[in-house]
Design a protein around this motif. Structure first.
Motif, PDB file in Angstrom:
ATOM      1  N   ALA A 163       0.835  -1.208   0.000  1.00 53.15           N
ATOM      2  CA  ALA A 163       0.000   0.000   0.000  1.00 53.15           C
ATOM      3  C   ALA A 163       0.867   1.254   0.000  1.00 53.15           C
ATOM      4  N   TYR A 164       1.901   1.275   0.832  1.00 56.37           N
ATOM      5  CA  TYR A 164       2.794   2.432   0.880  1.00 56.37           C
ATOM      6  C   TYR A 164       3.480   2.639  -0.473  1.00 56.37           C
ATOM      7  N   TYR A 165       3.876   1.541  -1.111  1.00 56.24           N
ATOM      8  CA  TYR A 165       4.577   1.653  -2.385  1.00 56.24           C
ATOM      9  C   TYR A 165       3.709   2.344  -3.432  1.00 56.24           C
ATOM     10  N   TYR A 166       2.458   1.919  -3.551  1.00 54.49           N
ATOM     11  CA  TYR A 166       1.600   2.491  -4.583  1.00 54.49           C
ATOM     12  C   TYR A 166       1.071   3.871  -4.210  1.00 54.49           C
ATOM     13  N   LEU A 167       1.263   4.270  -2.955  1.00 48.75           N
ATOM     14  CA  LEU A 167       0.999   5.653  -2.566  1.00 48.75           C
ATOM     15  C   LEU A 167       2.245   6.518  -2.740  1.00 48.75           C
ATOM     16  N   LYS A 168       3.318   5.889  -3.234  1.00 47.64           N
ATOM     17  CA  LYS A 168       4.611   6.544  -3.453  1.00 47.64           C
ATOM     18  C   LYS A 168       5.231   7.031  -2.149  1.00 47.64           C
ATOM     19  N   GLN A 169       4.891   6.365  -1.044  1.00 49.28           N
ATOM     20  CA  GLN A 169       5.516   6.629   0.252  1.00 49.28           C
ATOM     21  C   GLN A 169       6.646   5.613   0.416  1.00 49.28           C
ATOM     22  N   TYR A 170       7.726   5.862  -0.321  1.00 52.82           N
ATOM     23  CA  TYR A 170       8.749   4.848  -0.490  1.00 52.82           C
ATOM     24  C   TYR A 170       9.550   4.554   0.778  1.00 52.82           C
ATOM     25  N   LYS A 171       9.769   5.557   1.609  1.00 58.13           N
ATOM     26  CA  LYS A 171      10.501   5.308   2.845  1.00 58.13           C
ATOM     27  C   LYS A 171       9.749   4.310   3.723  1.00 58.13           C
ATOM     28  N   GLU A 172       8.439   4.521   3.860  1.00 54.05           N
ATOM     29  CA  GLU A 172       7.629   3.607   4.667  1.00 54.05           C
ATOM     30  C   GLU A 172       7.577   2.225   4.024  1.00 54.05           C
ATOM     31  N   ALA A 173       7.520   2.195   2.688  1.00 51.94           N
ATOM     32  CA  ALA A 173       7.488   0.914   1.978  1.00 51.94           C
ATOM     33  C   ALA A 173       8.774   0.136   2.213  1.00 51.94           C
ATOM     34  N   ILE A 174       9.897   0.829   2.162  1.00 49.55           N
ATOM     35  CA  ILE A 174      11.189   0.171   2.373  1.00 49.55           C
ATOM     36  C   ILE A 174      11.250  -0.470   3.747  1.00 49.55           C
ATOM     37  N   VAL A 175      10.823   0.264   4.767  1.00 45.59           N
ATOM     38  CA  VAL A 175      10.832  -0.272   6.130  1.00 45.59           C
ATOM     39  C   VAL A 175       9.977  -1.535   6.214  1.00 45.59           C
ATOM     40  N   ALA A 176       8.796  -1.488   5.607  1.00 47.32           N
ATOM     41  CA  ALA A 176       7.885  -2.629   5.660  1.00 47.32           C
ATOM     42  C   ALA A 176       8.447  -3.833   4.913  1.00 47.32           C
ATOM     43  N   PHE A 177       8.945  -3.613   3.707  1.00 45.14           N
ATOM     44  CA  PHE A 177       9.465  -4.732   2.919  1.00 45.14           C
ATOM     45  C   PHE A 177      10.751  -5.291   3.521  1.00 45.14           C
ATOM     46  N   GLU A 178      11.565  -4.436   4.118  1.00 45.45           N
ATOM     47  CA  GLU A 178      12.766  -4.938   4.786  1.00 45.45           C
ATOM     48  C   GLU A 178      12.389  -5.905   5.906  1.00 45.45           C
ATOM     49  N   GLN A 179      11.359  -5.567   6.681  1.00 40.87           N
ATOM     50  CA  GLN A 179      10.937  -6.445   7.765  1.00 40.87           C
ATOM     51  C   GLN A 179      10.312  -7.724   7.213  1.00 40.87           C
ATOM     52  N   ALA A 180       9.569  -7.618   6.119  1.00 41.65           N
ATOM     53  CA  ALA A 180       8.976  -8.798   5.495  1.00 41.65           C
ATOM     54  C   ALA A 180      10.062  -9.780   5.064  1.00 41.65           C
ATOM     55  N   VAL A 181      11.137  -9.245   4.506  1.00 40.32           N
ATOM     56  CA  VAL A 181      12.238 -10.083   4.034  1.00 40.32           C
ATOM     57  C   VAL A 181      13.009 -10.677   5.212  1.00 40.32           C
ATOM     58  N   VAL A 182      13.161  -9.924   6.274  1.00 38.95           N
ATOM     59  CA  VAL A 182      13.827 -10.458   7.472  1.00 38.95           C
ATOM     60  C   VAL A 182      13.052 -11.655   8.013  1.00 38.95           C
ATOM     61  N   LEU A 183      11.735 -11.534   8.037  1.00 38.08           N
ATOM     62  CA  LEU A 183      10.888 -12.599   8.576  1.00 38.08           C
ATOM     63  C   LEU A 183      10.758 -13.777   7.610  1.00 38.08           C
ATOM     64  N   ASP A 184      10.863 -13.514   6.310  1.00 38.55           N
ATOM     65  CA  ASP A 184      10.763 -14.572   5.302  1.00 38.55           C
ATOM     66  C   ASP A 184      11.753 -14.296   4.179  1.00 38.55           C
ATOM     67  N   PRO A 185      13.025 -14.663   4.377  1.00 34.75           N
ATOM     68  CA  PRO A 185      14.065 -14.363   3.389  1.00 34.75           C
ATOM     69  C   PRO A 185      13.831 -14.992   2.023  1.00 34.75           C
ATOM     70  N   GLU A 186      13.016 -16.046   1.951  1.00 30.38           N
ATOM     71  CA  GLU A 186      12.774 -16.735   0.687  1.00 30.38           C
ATOM     72  C   GLU A 186      11.624 -16.123  -0.110  1.00 30.38           C
ATOM     73  N   ASP A 187      10.997 -15.079   0.420  1.00 32.33           N
ATOM     74  CA  ASP A 187       9.863 -14.454  -0.253  1.00 32.33           C
ATOM     75  C   ASP A 187      10.366 -13.640  -1.448  1.00 32.33           C
ATOM     76  N   SER A 188      10.226 -14.203  -2.641  1.00 30.69           N
ATOM     77  CA  SER A 188      10.757 -13.532  -3.835  1.00 30.69           C
ATOM     78  C   SER A 188      10.042 -12.213  -4.110  1.00 30.69           C
ATOM     79  N   HIS A 189       8.729 -12.155  -3.836  1.00 30.99           N
ATOM     80  CA  HIS A 189       7.993 -10.923  -4.106  1.00 30.99           C
ATOM     81  C   HIS A 189       8.343  -9.833  -3.092  1.00 30.99           C
ATOM     82  N   GLY A 190       8.588 -10.232  -1.858  1.00 28.95           N
ATOM     83  CA  GLY A 190       9.033  -9.254  -0.874  1.00 28.95           C
ATOM     84  C   GLY A 190      10.354  -8.640  -1.280  1.00 28.95           C
ATOM     85  N   ASN A 191      11.277  -9.468  -1.742  1.00 27.22           N
ATOM     86  CA  ASN A 191      12.570  -8.979  -2.192  1.00 27.22           C
ATOM     87  C   ASN A 191      12.432  -8.073  -3.410  1.00 27.22           C
ATOM     88  N   LYS A 192      11.554  -8.449  -4.340  1.00 23.00           N
ATOM     89  CA  LYS A 192      11.377  -7.642  -5.550  1.00 23.00           C
ATOM     90  C   LYS A 192      10.798  -6.272  -5.225  1.00 23.00           C
TER      91      LYS A 192
END
Length: 255
Positions: free
Chosen positions: A78-107
């Motif tokens: 949601a943050y990404y498509y609102l162009k709130q990229y800083k918030e998106a980065i924080v969220a996706f970084e945590q998603a990847v930490v919790l699930d490193p194999e998540d290819s879409h989270g990494n993308k």
């Protein structure tokens, strides 16, 4: 959550019937909605492009979602498509930490970092396109990204590059021409269309381009930079030719 309700919500999601999900869940009193229901509601709102409302629902269950990679991915989306990229980065970084194999989270993490860099946001996370070159300052890559919008390019640290699209409104009317057969315009349907284009128009890349779609995301990737850039330009041009696109789609196979 009731198993019957969960099955119905997932069925509606797979058929892109997001309004039905929203209506069904909002009929349930707020006090009776558990964490899973709220997350299904937020996901459906994301898919309807109601990102601000989705974020409010996700934040209402933030404590429960702290250790759930899907919660972080969905609010990051949601943050990404609102162009709130800083918030998106924080969220996706945590998603990847919790699930490193998540290819879409990494993308999406890399897409957010690249978008933040292009927007001039302060970030130390710039993805390498190739040794000694940053994607955020690669004029050719940025130029091609502008040409293929709304598709995006994601450069990965392992040297591969992905072409990605969050499916939704773009060319949705084309997929509706075969709706009775089960086509919905989801990521798998886009993959089927792209496969026909690849086989008929760029057969020399069939063994080079790889597919990795999901229900809400079209994605192809390769470690051959020139191949994917060539494909990206040609495929976007084809998508802008409605008659050609419908012709190619007529031979697409439902996944």
């Amino acid at each position: 959550m009731d198993e019957g309700l969960l099955k119905q919500l997932n069925l509606w999601h797979n058929k892109s019937q997001y309004a039905k999900i929203i209506n069904k869940i909002t009929e349930i009193p707020e006090a009776d909605r558990d964490y899973e229901l709220v997350c299904h509601l937020g996901r459906a709102l994301n898919n309807q492009e109601n990102y601000n409302e989705a974020i409010q629902y996700f934040l209402s269950v933030q404590e429960q979602g702290e250790h759930d990679p899907l919660w972080h991915f969905r609010i990051g989306y949601a943050y990404y498509y609102l162009k709130q990229y800083k918030e998106a980065i924080v969220a996706f970084e945590q998603a990847v930490v919790l699930d490193p194999e998540d290819s879409h989270g990494n993308k999406f993490l890399e897409m957010s970092r690249n978008a933040a860099a292009r927007a001039g946001n302060e970030t130390n996370h710039i993805v390498n396109v190739e040794k000694g070159m940053r994607s955020g300052t690669d004029p050719r890559l940025l130029e091609i990204e502008e040409k293929i919008n709304p598709f995006g390019l994601v450069a990965h640290n392992n040297g591969s590059i992905s072409m990605i699209l969050g499916v939704g409104k773009y060319k949705h009317e084309v997929f509706q021409t075969r709706a009775e057969e089960g086509f919905e315009g989801n990521g798998y349907d886009w993959g089927s269309l792209a496969a026909v284009f690849l086989e008929e128009k760029m057969p020399h890349l069939v063994d080079i381009i790889r597919f990795d779609p999901e229900a809400d995301t079209f994605c192809i990737y390769t470690d051959n930079k020139e191949a994917i850039l060539s494909f990206a330009i040609a495929f976007k041009e084809a998508c802008e030719d409605d008659s050609l696109m419908k012709d190619l789609f007529s031979r697409a196979v439902l996944d």
